[in-house]
Design a protein around this motif. Sequence first.
Motif, PDB file in Angstrom:
ATOM      1  N   SER A  27       0.832  -1.198   0.000  1.00  0.00           N
ATOM      2  CA  SER A  27       0.000   0.000   0.000  1.00  0.00           C
ATOM      3  C   SER A  27       0.872   1.255   0.000  1.00  0.00           C
ATOM      4  O   SER A  27       2.068   1.201   0.300  1.00  0.00           O
ATOM      5  N   LYS A  28       0.248   2.381  -0.325  1.00  0.00           N
ATOM      6  CA  LYS A  28       0.975   3.651  -0.298  1.00  0.00           C
ATOM      7  C   LYS A  28       1.496   3.929   1.104  1.00  0.00           C
ATOM      8  O   LYS A  28       2.623   4.366   1.284  1.00  0.00           O
ATOM      9  N   ARG A  29       0.661   3.628   2.091  1.00  0.00           N
ATOM     10  CA  ARG A  29       1.055   3.867   3.487  1.00  0.00           C
ATOM     11  C   ARG A  29       2.287   3.040   3.854  1.00  0.00           C
ATOM     12  O   ARG A  29       3.213   3.531   4.476  1.00  0.00           O
ATOM     13  N   ASP A  30       2.279   1.762   3.463  1.00  0.00           N
ATOM     14  CA  ASP A  30       3.421   0.892   3.749  1.00  0.00           C
ATOM     15  C   ASP A  30       4.682   1.417   3.055  1.00  0.00           C
ATOM     16  O   ASP A  30       5.771   1.410   3.635  1.00  0.00           O
ATOM     17  N   ALA A  31       4.523   1.871   1.812  1.00  0.00           N
ATOM     18  CA  ALA A  31       5.673   2.384   1.066  1.00  0.00           C
ATOM     19  C   ALA A  31       6.231   3.633   1.738  1.00  0.00           C
ATOM     20  O   ALA A  31       7.451   3.790   1.865  1.00  0.00           O
ATOM     21  N   ILE A  32       5.338   4.513   2.183  1.00  0.00           N
ATOM     22  CA  ILE A  32       5.785   5.744   2.851  1.00  0.00           C
ATOM     23  C   ILE A  32       6.483   5.407   4.163  1.00  0.00           C
ATOM     24  O   ILE A  32       7.542   5.946   4.470  1.00  0.00           O
ATOM     25  N   GLU A  33       5.888   4.509   4.940  1.00  0.00           N
ATOM     26  CA  GLU A  33       6.501   4.118   6.212  1.00  0.00           C
ATOM     27  C   GLU A  33       7.852   3.462   5.996  1.00  0.00           C
ATOM     28  O   GLU A  33       8.795   3.697   6.747  1.00  0.00           O
ATOM     29  N   GLN A  34       7.956   2.649   4.963  1.00  0.00           N
ATOM     30  CA  GLN A  34       9.237   2.004   4.655  1.00  0.00           C
ATOM     31  C   GLN A  34      10.270   3.053   4.268  1.00  0.00           C
ATOM     32  O   GLN A  34      11.413   3.011   4.728  1.00  0.00           O
TER      33      GLN A  34
END
Length: 78
Positions: A2-9
């Motif tokens: 997800s976009k959220r996972d990518a941003i957090e990563q």
Amino acid sequence: MSKRDAIEQLLGKRRSQAIQETINTGIQKPVAKKKATFDFDDQFHKELKIFAAKQNKKMVDIVVEAVKEYMRNHKPPV
């Protein structure tokens, strides 16, 4: 992913890099900045925006560089 996972990563990577850099050098980069607001007439703003775009720079970077140069060349007498 997800976009959220990518941003957090991505944020996690940046934090890890900053921590590692601090460990390696013993120096933490300063992050404190102050905001300043300036009023430019429409024509000057347009010219500055075009100038910055042609140099692939942000307008603020152009202004900061110009002010620093001015200050270097116009030191007050001691």
